[in-house]
Design an enzyme around this catalytic site. Structure first.
Site, mmCIF file in Angstrom:
data_model
loop_
_atom_site.group_PDB
_atom_site.id
_atom_site.type_symbol
_atom_site.label_atom_id
_atom_site.label_comp_id
_atom_site.label_asym_id
_atom_site.label_seq_id
_atom_site.Cartn_x
_atom_site.Cartn_y
_atom_site.Cartn_z
ATOM 1 N N ASP A 272 1.032 -1.161 -0.026
ATOM 2 C CA ASP A 272 -0.201 -0.154 -0.080
ATOM 3 C C ASP A 272 0.435 0.918 -0.161
ATOM 4 O O ASP A 272 1.981 1.014 0.295
ATOM 5 C CB ASP A 272 -0.908 -0.121 1.240
ATOM 6 C CG ASP A 272 -1.741 1.609 1.334
ATOM 7 O OD1 ASP A 272 -2.701 1.616 -0.018
ATOM 8 O OD2 ASP A 272 -1.418 2.116 2.424
ATOM 9 N N SER A 273 0.743 2.986 -0.350
ATOM 10 C CA SER A 273 1.078 3.626 -0.159
ATOM 11 C C SER A 273 1.427 3.688 1.213
ATOM 12 O O SER A 273 2.084 4.788 1.254
ATOM 13 C CB SER A 273 0.461 4.759 -0.487
ATOM 14 O OG SER A 273 -1.021 5.344 -0.138
ATOM 15 N N CYS B 175 -3.866 -0.646 -2.150
ATOM 16 C CA CYS B 175 -3.816 0.445 -2.462
ATOM 17 C C CYS B 175 -5.244 0.660 -3.269
ATOM 18 O O CYS B 175 -5.018 0.039 -4.827
ATOM 19 C CB CYS B 175 -2.690 1.209 -2.605
ATOM 20 S SG CYS B 175 -2.482 2.760 -3.165
ATOM 21 N N GLU C 55 -6.230 9.455 9.301
ATOM 22 C CA GLU C 55 -4.628 9.371 9.926
ATOM 23 C C GLU C 55 -4.470 10.535 11.029
ATOM 24 O O GLU C 55 -3.228 9.997 11.558
ATOM 25 C CB GLU C 55 -3.974 9.999 8.841
ATOM 26 C CG GLU C 55 -3.420 9.372 7.953
ATOM 27 C CD GLU C 55 -2.358 8.759 7.034
ATOM 28 O OE1 GLU C 55 -1.727 9.604 7.198
ATOM 29 O OE2 GLU C 55 -2.384 7.350 6.126
ATOM 30 N N CYS D 193 -11.388 3.358 -1.146
ATOM 31 C CA CYS D 193 -10.000 3.566 -0.231
ATOM 32 C C CYS D 193 -10.149 2.612 1.013
ATOM 33 O O CYS D 193 -10.815 2.836 1.602
ATOM 34 C CB CYS D 193 -9.945 5.131 0.141
ATOM 35 S SG CYS D 193 -8.940 5.487 0.777
ATOM 36 N N HIS E 61 -8.750 3.636 3.759
ATOM 37 C CA HIS E 61 -9.150 4.447 4.868
ATOM 38 C C HIS E 61 -10.347 4.710 5.192
ATOM 39 O O HIS E 61 -10.283 4.629 6.497
ATOM 40 C CB HIS E 61 -8.416 6.168 4.725
ATOM 41 C CG HIS E 61 -6.887 6.375 4.665
ATOM 42 N ND1 HIS E 61 -6.240 5.141 3.806
ATOM 43 C CD2 HIS E 61 -6.405 6.951 5.603
ATOM 44 C CE1 HIS E 61 -4.771 5.883 3.940
ATOM 45 N NE2 HIS E 61 -4.676 6.697 5.313
HETATM 46 N N1 DGL Z 1 -4.084 4.186 0.192
HETATM 47 C C1 DGL Z 1 -4.458 4.954 -1.166
HETATM 48 C C2 DGL Z 1 -5.919 4.869 -1.278
HETATM 49 O O1 DGL Z 1 -6.214 3.360 -1.166
HETATM 50 C C3 DGL Z 1 -4.368 6.040 0.314
HETATM 51 C C4 DGL Z 1 -3.985 7.113 0.553
HETATM 52 C C5 DGL Z 1 -3.253 7.672 -0.222
HETATM 53 O O2 DGL Z 1 -3.814 8.851 -0.993
HETATM 54 O O3 DGL Z 1 -1.975 7.304 -0.415
HETATM 55 O O4 DGL Z 1 -6.099 4.994 -2.374
#
Ligand code: DGL
Length: 264
Positions: A10-11, A73, A152, A184, A186
């Protein structure tokens, strides 16, 4: 091969929502999680950058000899999944397909909302996947950029969250959607608040859906770990982010071992 770990990237920390669902239904699997904390966020970056980062993340997981890659992600899944599947020779799955299938199956009136980062929504991936399954469905998209920083900061309820939800989701009320996809990593942490605001709308959590998909892929490829003991989880990040462990607790509802720092 069966005893090799599953790789998840993931990012950043958000993909732990996906890890959480995978460890629930595949408790005996070893998992390597990589969070690209040095380059987060992905949600406002271009396709070529996301492809580059996603390729590097996958190469790192391959070095760790994973048997499958789960792209947790949503932004990477939307912009780079096909690309990764073309260049690498192992099962690679993203979060979009499973969430879309669930939404299409459960939508009662054929009006589906999708929320995600800017890059995810602008890619049109969710909409394209929904319409591929059924051209008659109506899809309504919205980017919700403030949700990620709220989560976050550990702000999951209260005035700020209520305001942000109202600002972004009022549109869906007006469109009278019957189903919404949380596109997403989050957003599952805001699920209760989102459900409370969009009453009677079916909420699809892509993280949950991808776990079932991962199990099917392992089963079909005869790759399930035969060992009947709790799988080992290892965490890697690309930047020493002090907050990772604290946030991990929020996302996973348990403590994790200290993540190792690597360069991708
Ligand atoms: N993990 C990213 C997503 O699911 C969200 C956070 C980011 O912008 O990196 O799109």
């Amino acid at each position: 091969m069966k005893k090799r770990p599953i790789g998840i990237f993931d990012s950043g920390v958000g993909g732990l929502t996906v890890l959480r669902e995978i460890e629930k239904i595949l408790p005996c699997e070893d998992i390597i999680y990589f969070g690209d904390t040095a380059r987060v966020p992905y949600g406002n970056k271009s396709t070529s950058t996301i492809k580059k980062f996603s390729t590097e993340n996958t190469l790192f997981l391959l070095q760790k000899r994973v048997k499958m890659v789960v792209v947790a992600c949503n932004t990477s899944s939307a912009l780079a999944l096909d690309y990764l599947q073309d260049i690498f020779n192992l099962p690679i799955i993203g979060v979009i397909e499973a969430g879309v299938r669930k939404a299409v199956e459960f939508s009662s009136k054929g009006k589906i909302g999708v929320i995600g980062t800017r890059s995810t929504i602008e890619s049109g991936s969710y909409e394209g996947s929904i319409l591929k399954l059924n051209r008659k469905l109506k899809v309504y998209n919205r980017t919700c950029p403030v949700f990620v920083p709220l989560v976050e900061e550990g702000i999951l309820k209260g005035k700020l969250v209520d305001e942000a939800i109202k600002m972004y989701l009022d549109y869906f009320k007006r469109k009278k959607i019957d189903t919404i996809i949380l596109g997403c990593t989050h957003y599952p942490l805001l699920k209760r608040q989102i459900s409370g605001y969009l009453k009677n709308v079916f909420v699809v959590d892509s993280a949950k859906e991808v776990a079932g998909h991962a199990r099917n892929i392992l089963q079909n490829n005869d790759l399930l770990n035969p060992l009947k003991k709790e799988g080992r989880k290892r965490f890697y990040v690309s930047d020493e982010s002090r907050n990772f462990i604290n946030l991990a607790r929020l996302f996973l509802k348990r403590k994790i071992s200290k993540p190792r720092m690597i360069n991708v």
